[in-house]
Design an enzyme around this catalytic site. Structure first.
Site, mmCIF file in Angstrom:
data_model
loop_
_atom_site.group_PDB
_atom_site.id
_atom_site.type_symbol
_atom_site.label_atom_id
_atom_site.label_comp_id
_atom_site.label_asym_id
_atom_site.label_seq_id
_atom_site.Cartn_x
_atom_site.Cartn_y
_atom_site.Cartn_z
ATOM 1 N N ASN A 158 0.785 2.136 -6.337
ATOM 2 C CA ASN A 158 -0.004 1.786 -5.161
ATOM 3 C C ASN A 158 -0.832 0.571 -5.520
ATOM 4 O O ASN A 158 -1.902 0.688 -6.117
ATOM 5 C CB ASN A 158 -0.913 2.941 -4.741
ATOM 6 C CG ASN A 158 -1.854 2.538 -3.625
ATOM 7 O OD1 ASN A 158 -1.551 1.653 -2.830
ATOM 8 N ND2 ASN A 158 -3.013 3.170 -3.571
ATOM 9 N N MET A 171 0.845 -1.191 0.000
ATOM 10 C CA MET A 171 0.000 0.000 0.000
ATOM 11 C C MET A 171 0.875 1.234 0.000
ATOM 12 O O MET A 171 1.849 1.313 0.744
ATOM 13 C CB MET A 171 -0.917 0.010 1.222
ATOM 14 C CG MET A 171 -1.627 1.343 1.467
ATOM 15 S SD MET A 171 -2.779 1.793 0.179
ATOM 16 C CE MET A 171 -4.062 0.602 0.480
ATOM 17 N N CYS A 172 0.517 2.184 -0.826
ATOM 18 C CA CYS A 172 1.285 3.423 -0.907
ATOM 19 C C CYS A 172 0.334 4.590 -1.105
ATOM 20 O O CYS A 172 -0.830 4.422 -1.459
ATOM 21 C CB CYS A 172 2.279 3.371 -2.066
ATOM 22 S SG CYS A 172 3.455 2.007 -1.956
ATOM 23 N N GLY A 173 0.866 5.768 -0.864
ATOM 24 C CA GLY A 173 0.143 6.994 -1.157
ATOM 25 C C GLY A 173 0.805 7.682 -2.335
ATOM 26 O O GLY A 173 2.036 7.744 -2.419
ATOM 27 N N SER A 192 4.378 7.719 -0.544
ATOM 28 C CA SER A 192 4.586 7.133 0.779
ATOM 29 C C SER A 192 4.433 5.626 0.644
ATOM 30 O O SER A 192 3.769 5.137 -0.273
ATOM 31 C CB SER A 192 3.585 7.680 1.793
ATOM 32 O OG SER A 192 2.258 7.323 1.430
#
Length: 559
Positions: free
Chosen positions: A77, A1-3, A52
């Protein structure tokens, strides 16, 4: 998971809007392990990439991912479970594999057509001067876009917005692009194989159209092959999603996996299949959320008061009826929530059916003042969705993902360390679990049911998964949806309606007969009979206040 936070602006321009200064913090909350920014220029435009990372696949790999040779950049993501039908090996960072794939093909759609799993991304192809962005065909990850004109005037693309009213969902219809030199803009769509035109560039959808077959004389039972096949594809989907979860950071052995757990059919079958995939020494958190609903509590307390004041109808000396017995104190607002009642019952059934497994039932009790203090944050997260129903669903997922409550039994405070949340979402759309499916069947038999199912299937990618992703990921956790695995979706769409929904029990039992039969074969007899209940009503997050706002329609815009 990423931003993901990306912007392109003419080199002489300022940022698109002033409130965007709050976005980096929102992006970092989605990926608390690391946040980095990369800035480059191309053809009189400034491109700013911020990513992120919540590290869940392989070693911690900071993003944005940058190719040192070409200067191409990827903000990724997602979870690439399979690439070109092959599972990505355990311990391998899938983002790096996706970048390698993108650099090895002539055009990005050739790469993304072969990726199975949820994703949203921004990819700058520095060789051809194009920016590509989009979401998977089911829309399982959030991506928003903000622009006030053409992209040439500036555009911001992000996993989450900041409440500014100009944000729009990036539709899960294909891979979008614009050319920094040519000025062109377009989309490479997802299409079914039979709808693809040799003259149009497109990506093939990984599942067929909905089967319109009505099997003559068909009748589902526990021995039907459809029950076994559903277990096969669903078990493999669960196995992929729980098989390589890293230990959460911090000392000591920690719980790796949590389930968004109402005790209903969908999440309970997922929990039961998890038991077959994880070693017995792996405990699992069951996150069960319940709200202090002022309207319901007030009505219940009034009923209790009326019961205490009601004159006895029995002759002197006779035992009092239950309604006549005095009830001390006010009602516990959480214990009367339907999902709390169902959740505890199913928790007890899981303990019986899955001996040796430690299931941690976590009571997430949301007091009314706590709801009010977080309400505006949830409104900002669900935007551009803005109805009362969006908010009531959003707050349920928001507090469930926060994962802070009390370990049952007892009142020991507990906060789940798990960074992976499993959800049963998708079963109702694919297997006919909504009340309107039963209504359609009652009025127009299988033809009506098929029409209703087609509506759901046709808008799978346009549903609310982006909204849910923005809320659930806010606490640095990733939601995974076993029912929305491409192979599970393909089986559900390719199987005839009787093979999924059964006969008259579409109406009698609330649909999803094949899933109910699977629950029985797994030993979950009580769960197999549970009725469908929407999260906002089961958790009592809908219609929270007494009085005029208590009757607000779900379609009303949030004030």
């Amino acid at each position: 998971m990423c931003g993901i936070l990306f912007s392109v602006t003419p080199t002489t321009s300022s940022p698109l809007h002033s409130t965007s200064t709050s976005l980096p913090d929102l992006i970092s909350r989605r990926g608390p392990d690391t946040t980095n920014t990369h800035v480059t220029t191309f053809a009189n435009y400034t491109l700013t990439f911020t990513s992120s990372v919540l590290s869940l696949r392989g070693k911690l790999t900071p993003q944005p991912l940058i190719d040192p040779v070409s200067g191409s950049v990827l903000c990724w993501n997602g979870e690439a479970w399979r690439v070109n039908s092959s599972l990505v090996p355990a311990g391998v960072n899938d983002g790096e594999e996706v970048l390698k794939l993108l650099l090895s093909v002539e055009t990005p759609e050739m790469a993304f057509a072969g990726i199975a799993g949820p994703w949203a991304c921004v990819f700058f192809d520095a060789v051809r001067g194009r920016v590509w962005f989009g979401r998977d065909c089911l829309g399982r990850r959030s991506l928003l876009e903000l622009r006030e004109g053409g992209w040439e005037d500036g555009v911001t693309i992000a996993s989450v917005g900041d409440g500014y009213k100009g944000w729009k969902e990036v539709e899960a219809e294909g891979l979008r692009y614009f050319g920094l030199q040519s000025g062109e803009e377009g989309v490479v769509p997802f299409l079914h194989r039979e709808d693809r035109d040799g003259g149009q560039v497109s990506m093939e959808l990984p599942f067929p159209k909905l089967s319109r077959i009505i099997e003559p004389g068909g009748c589902l039972n526990m021995g039907s092959p459809e029950v076994g096949k559903l277990k096969e594809v669903l078990l493999e989907s669960v196995r992929i999603r729980v098989g390589d979860i890293p230990e959460p950071p911090g000392p000591g052995k920690k719980v790796r996996l949590a389930i968004l757990f109402s005790g209903g059919l969908d999440c309970s079958v997922i929990a039961r299949l998890v038991h077959e995939c994880l070693p017995l020494d792996e405990s699992v958190d069951l996150l069960n959320v319940a709200f202090e609903n002022k309207r319901v509590v007030e009505a219940r307390n009034k009923a209790n008061e009326a019961s205490r004041c009601k004159p006895r109808t029995q002759p002197p000396g006779a035992a009092a009826t239950p309604e006549e017995l005095p009830q001390e104190g006010d009602v516990d607002p959480y214990s009367i929530c339907p999902d709390r009642i169902t959740g505890l019952a199913t928790y007890a059934e899981l303990q019986k059916v899955c001996p040796g497994r430690l299931w941690n039932f976590i009571q997430i009790n949301v007091a009314y003042p706590d709801l009010l203090s977080h309400r505006q944050s949830v409104i900002n997260l669900i935007h551009p969705h803005n109805t009362e129903m969006d908010l009531s669903i959003g707050v349920a997922f928001y507090f469930a993902s926060r994962g802070t409550g009390y370990h049952f039994p007892g009142d020991q405070p507990y906060s789940t360390p798990a960074r992976i949340l499993l959800s049963g979402l998708g079963a109702d759309e694919l297997l006919g679990g909504y009340a309107r499916h039963g209504t359609a069947f009652r009025l127009r038999s299988y033809a009506g049911l098929l029409e209703e199912l087609q509506l759901d299937v046709g808008r799978l990618g346009k549903r609310n998964l982006g909204r849910d992703d923005r809320v659930l990921a806010h606490w640095g956790r990733e939601a995974r949806y076993p029912f929305l695995d491409e192979d599970v979706v393909a089986w559900c769409l390719g199987t005839g309606v009787i093979g999924k929904c059964g006969g008259s029990e579409v109406e009698v039992m609330g649909g999803k007969r094949v899933l109910r039969l699977l629950a029985r074969t797994l030993g979950m007899q009580e769960v197999a009979g549970e009725k469908k209940r929407a999260v906002q009503f089961g958790s009592r997050s809908a219609r929270m206040e007494a009085g005029e706002k208590g009757r607000a329609r779900g379609t009303a815009v949030v004030s």
